[in-house]
Design an enzyme around this catalytic site. Structure first.
Site, PDB file in Angstrom:
ATOM      1  N   GLN A 159       0.885  -1.173   0.000  1.00  0.00           N
ATOM      2  CA  GLN A 159       0.000   0.000   0.000  1.00  0.00           C
ATOM      3  C   GLN A 159       0.921   1.221   0.000  1.00  0.00           C
ATOM      4  OE1 GLN A 159      -3.211   0.875  -0.348  1.00  0.00           O
ATOM      5  NE2 GLN A 159      -2.550   2.973  -0.035  1.00  0.00           N
ATOM      6  N   PRO A 286      -6.139  -2.510   4.610  1.00  0.00           N
ATOM      7  CA  PRO A 286      -6.574  -1.439   5.520  1.00  0.00           C
ATOM      8  C   PRO A 286      -7.568  -0.440   4.917  1.00  0.00           C
ATOM      9  CG  PRO A 286      -4.370  -0.984   4.700  1.00  0.00           C
ATOM     10  CD  PRO A 286      -4.743  -2.345   4.187  1.00  0.00           C
ATOM     11  N   GLY A 288     -10.863   0.474   1.929  1.00  0.00           N
ATOM     12  CA  GLY A 288     -11.949  -0.096   1.159  1.00  0.00           C
ATOM     13  C   GLY A 288     -11.405  -0.474  -0.216  1.00  0.00           C
ATOM     14  N   GLY A 289     -10.729   0.491  -0.820  1.00  0.00           N
ATOM     15  CA  GLY A 289     -10.136   0.240  -2.122  1.00  0.00           C
ATOM     16  C   GLY A 289      -8.945   1.141  -2.341  1.00  0.00           C
ATOM     17  N   MET A 290      -8.084   0.752  -3.266  1.00  0.00           N
ATOM     18  CA  MET A 290      -6.944   1.583  -3.649  1.00  0.00           C
ATOM     19  C   MET A 290      -6.825   1.528  -5.158  1.00  0.00           C
ATOM     20  SD  MET A 290      -4.452   3.573  -2.843  1.00  0.00           S
ATOM     21  CE  MET A 290      -3.539   4.320  -4.196  1.00  0.00           C
ATOM     22  N   GLU A 291      -6.771   2.710  -5.761  1.00  0.00           N
ATOM     23  CA  GLU A 291      -6.907   2.866  -7.210  1.00  0.00           C
ATOM     24  C   GLU A 291      -5.634   2.562  -7.994  1.00  0.00           C
ATOM     25  OE1 GLU A 291      -6.960   5.208  -4.838  1.00  0.00           O
ATOM     26  OE2 GLU A 291      -6.132   7.121  -5.479  1.00  0.00           O
ATOM     27  N   HIS A 315     -16.026   4.177  -7.354  1.00  0.00           N
ATOM     28  CA  HIS A 315     -15.092   5.161  -6.805  1.00  0.00           C
ATOM     29  C   HIS A 315     -13.667   4.899  -7.296  1.00  0.00           C
ATOM     30  CE1 HIS A 315     -13.529   7.927  -3.634  1.00  0.00           C
ATOM     31  NE2 HIS A 315     -12.477   7.111  -3.703  1.00  0.00           N
ATOM     32  N   GLU A 316     -13.195   3.678  -7.125  1.00  0.00           N
ATOM     33  CA  GLU A 316     -11.801   3.386  -7.525  1.00  0.00           C
ATOM     34  C   GLU A 316     -11.632   3.517  -9.037  1.00  0.00           C
ATOM     35  OE1 GLU A 316     -10.003   3.586  -5.111  1.00  0.00           O
ATOM     36  OE2 GLU A 316     -11.432   3.064  -3.528  1.00  0.00           O
ATOM     37  N   HIS A 319     -11.155   7.088 -10.101  1.00  0.00           N
ATOM     38  CA  HIS A 319      -9.781   7.577  -9.918  1.00  0.00           C
ATOM     39  C   HIS A 319      -8.929   7.410 -11.191  1.00  0.00           C
ATOM     40  CE1 HIS A 319      -9.239   8.928  -5.808  1.00  0.00           C
ATOM     41  NE2 HIS A 319      -9.716   7.825  -5.280  1.00  0.00           N
ATOM     42  N   GLU A 338      -9.692  13.143  -4.142  1.00  0.00           N
ATOM     43  CA  GLU A 338     -10.823  12.420  -3.546  1.00  0.00           C
ATOM     44  C   GLU A 338     -12.182  13.103  -3.744  1.00  0.00           C
ATOM     45  OE1 GLU A 338     -10.558   9.439  -2.827  1.00  0.00           O
ATOM     46  OE2 GLU A 338      -8.383   9.216  -2.594  1.00  0.00           O
ATOM     47  N   ASP A 395      -1.052  11.164   6.073  1.00  0.00           N
ATOM     48  CA  ASP A 395      -2.077  10.169   6.357  1.00  0.00           C
ATOM     49  C   ASP A 395      -3.135  10.736   7.308  1.00  0.00           C
ATOM     50  OD1 ASP A 395      -3.020   7.496   5.990  1.00  0.00           O
ATOM     51  OD2 ASP A 395      -2.470   7.109   8.073  1.00  0.00           O
ATOM     52  N   TYR A 403     -13.136  14.218   0.925  1.00  0.00           N
ATOM     53  CA  TYR A 403     -14.101  13.420   0.172  1.00  0.00           C
ATOM     54  C   TYR A 403     -15.447  14.148   0.022  1.00  0.00           C
ATOM     55  CZ  TYR A 403     -11.066   9.321   0.664  1.00  0.00           C
ATOM     56  OH  TYR A 403     -10.013   8.453   0.594  1.00  0.00           O
ATOM     57  N   ARG A 576      -9.967  -3.197   7.965  1.00  0.00           N
ATOM     58  CA  ARG A 576     -10.275  -1.955   7.248  1.00  0.00           C
ATOM     59  C   ARG A 576     -10.421  -0.821   8.263  1.00  0.00           C
ATOM     60  NH1 ARG A 576     -15.435  -1.362   3.226  1.00  0.00           N
ATOM     61  NH2 ARG A 576     -15.125   0.825   2.653  1.00  0.00           N
ATOM     62  N   LYS A 578     -11.392   2.231   8.311  1.00  0.00           N
ATOM     63  CA  LYS A 578     -12.641   2.987   8.404  1.00  0.00           C
ATOM     64  C   LYS A 578     -13.659   2.316   9.341  1.00  0.00           C
ATOM     65  CE  LYS A 578     -16.537   3.199   5.611  1.00  0.00           C
ATOM     66  NZ  LYS A 578     -17.308   3.256   4.392  1.00  0.00           N
TER      67      LYS A 578
HETATM   68  N1  BES Z   1      -7.075   6.477  -2.514  1.00  0.00           N
HETATM   69  C1  BES Z   1      -7.990   6.109  -1.517  1.00  0.00           C
HETATM   70  C2  BES Z   1      -7.356   5.365  -0.384  1.00  0.00           C
HETATM   71  C3  BES Z   1      -6.258   6.103   0.355  1.00  0.00           C
HETATM   72  C4  BES Z   1      -6.393   7.443   0.662  1.00  0.00           C
HETATM   73  C5  BES Z   1      -5.106   5.463   0.718  1.00  0.00           C
HETATM   74  C6  BES Z   1      -5.351   8.109   1.310  1.00  0.00           C
HETATM   75  C7  BES Z   1      -4.097   6.121   1.383  1.00  0.00           C
HETATM   76  C8  BES Z   1      -4.218   7.459   1.674  1.00  0.00           C
HETATM   77  C9  BES Z   1      -9.159   5.295  -2.080  1.00  0.00           C
HETATM   78  O1  BES Z   1      -9.531   5.666  -3.358  1.00  0.00           O
HETATM   79  C10 BES Z   1     -10.362   5.540  -1.215  1.00  0.00           C
HETATM   80  O2  BES Z   1     -10.801   6.650  -1.157  1.00  0.00           O
HETATM   81  N2  BES Z   1     -10.878   4.510  -0.590  1.00  0.00           N
HETATM   82  C11 BES Z   1     -12.063   4.567   0.247  1.00  0.00           C
HETATM   83  C12 BES Z   1     -13.246   4.033  -0.488  1.00  0.00           C
HETATM   84  C13 BES Z   1     -14.251   4.956  -0.954  1.00  0.00           C
HETATM   85  C14 BES Z   1     -15.454   4.320  -1.556  1.00  0.00           C
HETATM   86  C15 BES Z   1     -14.466   6.259  -0.320  1.00  0.00           C
HETATM   87  C16 BES Z   1     -11.847   3.668   1.444  1.00  0.00           C
HETATM   88  O3  BES Z   1     -10.839   2.978   1.485  1.00  0.00           O
HETATM   89  O4  BES Z   1     -12.685   3.632   2.325  1.00  0.00           O
HETATM   90 ZN    ZN Z   2     -10.512   7.558  -3.318  1.00  0.00          ZN
END
Ligand code: BES
Ligand code: ZN
Length: 621
Positions: A159, A286, A288-291, A315-316, A319, A338, A395, A403, A576, A578
């Protein structure tokens, strides 16, 4: 080593080496910007291409190999600076010379790591860095077989966002610097390797995998996963990768992926990256998704069985334009990644699932945003879209502000100019800035020049200044409304009068409705009613991770202990962040809960990625 001037303005040259491959107009553009989260000094020298050779050793949990950087000198310089954190540099050589070059690692700084400076010659074109990662490199999570679905093979995933790429590759770790890459990755023969590049669809006999990423990407999009992974196509340009036992469920859940790509292209122009695949990771992932380009990394908690959480894939995918094509120049411009992506995500979701679905997501998003602003304080500078994380770990900047406030700002522009005009503006914005980076002020200038022009009344309506530079929400902010949720408000009132939830699960059916319902259960609902609701809906035993998260948080707040065994299971199995944060946060509110939180954490922590346990260590100490 020369003194590093970290915070002087530097000129960044958006790379345009991608010209031939892409049919957009990629123009070299100089942007005056400083990136407080990288030691590199791209006004003098930038990387343009990476050749990466790595051996993946599960026994020692170390990556070892060679990173060869092709460089482009801009100033008259005799050194180049990379970012590194916890890397062991064995030796560095230049071009075809076998002699060692001189290099120095500067002092280690918290979260930033170390500057790695290499002496170069006027003729130097390639720099070969021989290195290995350290144990516990923050970007890497090494899983033992027990932490996977199949329980037979180990697993590794990376990551890199925001500034963790430097913990597995020595690189100029700034989102404003782009490069193409090739990689050769050697893994145990029974495993498959995948990257943010063109990917194999099945294992080979050699255990050596070759990758090419022909488009220039920033370092935070470097990604690698290694495990017992199989592939299933969705259509001819989309598909899913997962452990064999998860593959069927994943393919069912993500059946609409192809349609999502087509929907996105309709609004924002061609998808530039070739294939779009999703890799479903083990539950300790950790995010939801990573693009990661061409290969989104996703949590298995998005697989609810009824496709109700697939907006995460939208969402991904979004990106691929906002973030991967036009990239935030620094992590202080994070909302450009975001906020735009949430806006696009909802446009894609609208095309596939309709307006009311989006209305519901907007209301839920607003509730998150309101909660965050209340918690942070509405005059807190971190609630501005333009944030300043200089000298802080970026971070920490990951919040609903980037967002949801970002989303509502863009939605506000759409409302002010009309969808048609805004779409044309956005399409052109992405076309004219493809494969470059953008900062906050640059976007506002572009908005002024191309959309607002000299229209004073439009300027007032859009009110960029308040949205971007002021904390909280602008005074004239209009609340999003959902008809469906209004009905739930009435049901909630009836329930409080009757105290009898019988039959309610025939009226509150979808995931969104249940989420809204749980989140609006009044404080006056007593334990008897909470128990009756659980009997009616079976929330404690829900297989839907979003519902589990809000329900377990409520259960803790209301002292509904029946849910605790499942809540504990969830915390131990899911990594995860979140989901973990609100549950642990609710637990530590009381001394008894804090004790339980620490007991659970002790058991769960070995399953978490560094991104999750770093935040939780801080919270639970
Ligand atoms: N790029 C982000 C994940 C991220 C942000 C990793 C900052 C490290 C630092 C990814 O696109 C994201 O926003 N994921 C969200 C999902 C979403 C549907 C809002 C998540 O992981 O919850
Ligand atoms: Zn995102």
């Amino acid at each position: 080593m020369k003194k590093l001037l970290l915070f002087i303005p530097i000129i960044l040259f958006a790379c345009n080496q991608d010209k031939k491959k892409s049919n957009t107009t990629e123009t070299a553009k100089a942007i005056e910007i400083k990136d407080p989260h990288s030691f590199s000094d791209p006004s003098n020298c930038v990387v343009t291409h990476l050749d990466l050779k790595l051996n993946v050793d599960f026994k020692t949990q170390i990556l070892k190999g060679e990173a060869t950087w092709t460089i482009n000198k801009i100033g008259k310089i005799d050194e180049i600076i990379f970012d590194a954190k916890g890397l062991k540099i064995e030796k560095i050589t230049l071009d075809d010379d076998i002699k060692n070059a001189f290099f120095a690692l500067g002092d280690e700084e918290p979260f930033m790591g170390q500057p790695l400076s290499v002496d170069i010659k006027p003729t130097t074109k390639k720099i070969h860095i021989f290195y290995s990662t350290s144990k516990n490199a923050p970007a890497l999570q090494w899983l033992n077989p027990n932490q996977t679905a199949g329980k037979k093979f180990p697993y590794l995933f990376t990551q890199s966002e925001a500034i963790l790429a430097r913990t597995w590759i020595p690189c100029q770790d700034s989102p404003s610097i782009r490069f193409t890459y090739n990689a050769d990755i050697t893994v145990p023969k029974e495993l498959l390797a995948l990257m943010s590049a063109e990917n194999p669809q099945k294992k080979n006999d050699s255990g050596i995998y070759h990758f090419e990423q022909k488009h220039a990407i920033p370092s935070y999009l470097m990604a690698l996963a290694v495990g017992d992974i199989a592939f299933k196509a969705i259509d001819n340009r989309t598909g899913v990768y997962a452990e064999p036992s998860v593959l069927g469920k994943a393919a069912y859940e993500f059946a609409d992926m192809g349609k999502m790509v087509t929907a996105a292209e309709k609004i924002y122009g061609d998808y530039h990256w070739g294939r779009y695949d999703v890799l479903v990771l083990p539950p300790s992932f950790p995010f939801g998704g990573m693009e990661n380009p061409m290969l989104t990394f996703a949590t298995p908690t998005v697989i609810a069985g009824d496709r109700s959480l697939v907006s995460l894939i939208a969402h991904e995918l979004a990106h691929s334009w906002s973030g991967n094509l036009v990239t935030n120049a620094t992590w202080n411009d994070f909302w450009l990644n975001e906020g735009f992506t949430v806006y696009f995500e909802r446009r894609i979701v609208e095309q596939l699932y309709g307006k009311e679905e989006v209305q519901m997501q907007e209301v839920l998003g607003y509730k998150d945003l309101k909660g965050s602003i209340d918690e942070m304080g509405e005059t807190n500078p971190d609630t501005r879209l333009k944030v300043d994380f200089t000298n802080r770990d970026p971070d920490l900047g990951v919040s609903d502000i980037a967002y949801e406030k970002g989303f509502f700002f863009l939605k506000n522009i759409e409302n002010a100019v009309g969808r048609e005009k805004f779409d044309a503006f956005l399409k052109e914005y992405f076309n004219s800035h493809a494969f470059t980076s953008m900062d906050n002020d640059g976007f506002l200038a572009y908005l002024n020049d191309n959309l607002i022009k000299n229209d004073e009344s439009l300027k007032d309506k859009i009110n960029s200044y308040a949205w971007v530079y002021q904390p909280g929400l602008p005074k004239d902010f209009t609340l999003p409304i959902s008809e469906t949720f209004n009905k739930i408000d009435s049901l909630q009132k009836q329930l409080m009068a009757s105290q009898n939830p019988k039959g309610l699960n025939k009226e509150i059916k979808s995931t969104n409705e249940k989420l809204y319902f749980i989140r609006t259960i009044p404080a006056s609902a007593d334990l008897k009613l909470i128990t009756a609701l659980d009997q009616e809906f079976g929330f404690t035993d829900s297989g839907n991770s979003e519902i589990q998260c809000v329900w377990y948080t409520l259960a803790i707040n209301r002292n509904y202990k029946v849910a605790y065994p499942e809540m504990k299971n969830f915390l131990i199995n899911v990594g995860r962040r979140k989901f973990l944060l609100p549950i642990y946060k609710a637990l530590i509110e009381t001394p008894e809960g804090k004790k339980l939180a620490n007991e659970i954490y002790k058991e769960a922590r070995p399953n978490y990625h560094s991104v999750a346990y770093n935040t939780l260590d801080e919270m639970l100490k």
